[in-house]
Structure formats: C-alpha cells, structure tokens
Design an enzyme around this catalytic site. Structure first.
Site, PDB file in Angstrom:
ATOM      1  N   LYS A  13     -11.592  -5.895  -6.496  1.00  0.00           N
ATOM      2  CA  LYS A  13     -12.343  -4.610  -6.674  1.00  0.00           C
ATOM      3  C   LYS A  13     -11.638  -3.224  -7.331  1.00  0.00           C
ATOM      4  CE  LYS A  13     -13.026  -3.436  -1.848  1.00  0.00           C
ATOM      5  NZ  LYS A  13     -13.935  -3.256  -0.917  1.00  0.00           N
TER       6      LYS A  13
ATOM      7  N   LYS B 128       0.858  -1.151  -0.001  1.00  0.00           N
ATOM      8  CA  LYS B 128       0.269  -0.055   0.049  1.00  0.00           C
ATOM      9  C   LYS B 128       0.847   1.307  -0.024  1.00  0.00           C
ATOM     10  CE  LYS B 128      -4.373  -1.599   1.554  1.00  0.00           C
ATOM     11  NZ  LYS B 128      -5.476  -1.313   2.579  1.00  0.00           N
TER      12      LYS B 128
ATOM     13  N   LYS C 240      -6.479 -12.903  -9.717  1.00  0.00           N
ATOM     14  CA  LYS C 240      -7.760 -12.936  -8.914  1.00  0.00           C
ATOM     15  C   LYS C 240      -8.742 -11.680  -9.183  1.00  0.00           C
ATOM     16  CE  LYS C 240      -7.779 -12.549  -4.269  1.00  0.00           C
ATOM     17  NZ  LYS C 240      -7.378 -12.627  -3.000  1.00  0.00           N
TER      18      LYS C 240
END
Ligand code: TRP
Length: 335
Positions: free
Chosen positions: A202, A117, A199
C-alpha cells in the site's frame, strides 16, 4: 464443559493505516476467515502500533472504522471472532512496559523492520518504533495465543515474542503460552501491476500498481487493463512472465480455476482479451465484498457494537493474564 473451551487460540493484528489491497485479502484476511471456525479467534486493529509513524487524527479514526468494516465484509463474523481495537484494552501497553524491562536494546536494534523504518523516516526514529515488537509481543502473550498468522516480514517479531515468553516463564514459572507463527505459503502472492517483480504494497508511490479493495469497478478494470505485461504473447505462468503470471494468479483467485486450466482456456488468445477477462472476473469476485462493505460502513452503531463486544471478551482474558504477571513480578495488588 462447552466445546469452545478446548479450542486453541489464534490472534492477529492489522494496522489501520490506509486502504487494504488485494494482497492483504489473499495473503492474510482470507486465512483469518478460515481460522475462525477452528480457533477461538482474536483479531485486533492495532492503532497503538500505527502511531509509531505520524498519523493524522481524523484519518486514523476513519481508517480504524474502515478497517473494522472491511474485516466484517471479507467474512470475519463478529459472532464467531472477537474483533477489537488495541487501544481499547490498556493491558496491551501495561504488559508491554513490563516486557520492555525484559528485552535488551540489542534485541530491538536487530529487528529488520526497525532498521527499515528508521531509514524510511529518519526524522522520527522514536522510542515507540524501537519498542514496537515488544508491544506486539504483549498483544500476543496477553491472550495466551497458540497460533499467530503473519506475513513473512513479521517472523522475526514472533521469534522475539517466543524468546520473551520463554525468558519470563524461566524466571517466574509457567505464565505465558509460547506461540507459533503461521506464515502462509507464498503461492498466491499478488505483485504490483506496474512492477510485477515487486510485492503489491500500500505504500507504493504509483497507485496504478495497487488494487485497493475500496477502488470502484471502473478503476479496478482500468488498473488491470493498464498493467505491465511481458514480451511475447502467450498466456503462460513462468518466471520470465511476471506480469502475465500475476494476472493469472488474480484470475485464479477470482474464479477458482487452476493455473493449468487458465493456460488451456487462453491458449492462442491475446493479452488484450485476457486482461479484459481478468478485470471482469475480479470485479465479479469483489462484488459481494463491496456490497457488504457499503451496507455496514455507514452503520456506525453496528460497528461500535462489534468492537465493544470484542473488547469485552478481550478484556476478560487480558485482565486475568496481566493480574497473574503483576503478582509474579511482585507488584502489590490493590485491595
Ligand atoms: N506488526 C504487525 C504488522 O505490521 C501487526 C501486528 C501488531 C500484529 N500486533 C500483532 C500481528 C500481533 C500479529 C499479532 O503486520
């Protein structure tokens, strides 16, 4: 004694940061539904975690209620499970502060998610993002959870949680239950429809690849029909056919048919026909979810009832754990 007293506790959390997709449903939420009969279940919407990256206030509020409605619509029964909003229980941040004082900078720096992140949002590498796993440990330890269902990407955070529990218990005596992770088998992993080796996620740029639970029937159908398939023309489950294999997984989830029987059913049939059948099956499968979601999403009174009731139960337990921790640490308790 009432039977429920003997039940083990399960806790999991999910961030209210946008719509959920089919992968959330099959990888996490359907397990949550299953667990609620066997465990005392706590399912929390982690809004405090969500703000480690910048959120729009109105959107965050909307997404929080969307998520509560989604949890109920997929089958989490507020009569059986405690659904609550993390920020409604201040004990989470209170315990997190204490645990921060028992966590080394090195431990947090080593967290893969933090590193990822920080790269993704280089302009906002804030202290909250750094301490994110410690807040997550507080979420879990407050409720003396036995089992924590999470995705494989969260395993490192559960290991930290266990380390912190053991560390604290060694210093102050038995205080926290040391939780076990529950990581579902990868079998039914849903892949991105446009890049079937990745995968479904979102945050994917191209939303054509992601089947959001909120997508309407036409959109779902279109996304399936426009999905990337593989060379060849056989409906076969194999590593060389990630696109078709993914559609077979979706058909399996929607109908309960085994992969083998799907291969038999579609032997000699073309991709086009298969896609149509997958689209129809998925639309059918999601119908009850959509009906329930539409019924309750606008009933704010009901949604607030659910989260108030969930918070009441959560508060009782969280308060008692935190009191115990305060007293062990040596805080002077008010009279
Ligand atoms: N970090 C988890 C995720 O992103 C969400 C989470 C927060 C969580 N607190 C938790 C999961 C406690 C399990 C238990 O998926």
């Amino acid at each position: 004694m009432e039977k429920t007293e003997d039940r083990k506790t399960i806790l999991s959390g999910i961030q209210p940061t946008g719509g959920l997709h089919l992968g959330h449903l099959t990888g996490a939420l359907l397990n949550w539904v299953k667990f609620q009969d066997e465990f005392e279940a706590f399912y929390t919407v982690v809004d405090l975690h969500a703000i480690t990256v910048r959120q729009n206030p109105e959107e965050l509020r909307t997404w929080t209620l969307d998520l509560v409605a989604t949890l109920i619509a997929v089958g989490i029964d507020p009569e059986k499970s405690n659904i609550f909003i993390q920020s409604h229980i201040p004990e989470h941040t209170q315990l997190a502060w204490i645990l921060n004082c028992f966590t080394s900078m090195g431990e947090c720096s080593r967290m893969t998610q933090f590193k990822d992140k920080s790269k993704k949002y280089p302009d906002n590498v804030n202290v909250g993002l750094f301490a994110y796993p410690v807040l997550m440990a507080a979420d879990i330890l407050l409720y003396q959870a036995d089992l924590v269902p999470v995705g494989a990407d969260q395993k490192q955070h559960i290991e930290l949680t266990r380390d912190l529990a053991i560390r604290f218990n060694n210093i102050y005596g038995e205080t926290f239950k040391v939780p076990e992770p529950y990581i579902p088998k990868v079998g039914a992993k849903i892949m991105n429809l446009q890049e079937p080796t990745k995968k479904m996620s979102k945050s994917d740029q191209n939303s054509l690849g992601v089947l959001f639970l909120a997508d309407d029937e036409n959109l779902i159908s279109n996304k399936i029909k426009r999905s990337v398939t593989d060379s060849g023309k056989e409906i076969k489950f194999s590593e060389e056919k990630p696109g078709i294999s993914n559609l077979m997984t979706i058909y399996h989830i929607s109908t309960g048919e085994s992969i083998e029987s799907i291969e038999n059913m579609f032997a000699g049939k073309g991709y086009g026909e298969f896609k149509q059948k997958v689209a129809d099956a998925l639309v059918e499968y999601l119908k009850p979810f959509k009906a329930k979601y539409n019924e309750i999403r606008n009933n704010q009174e009901f949604l607030f009832e659910v989260i108030c009731k969930g918070a009441q139960k959560a508060k009782e337990i969280a308060k008692s754990t935190l009191q115990n921790v305060y007293s062990k640490i040596g805080f002077l308790l008010p009279k």
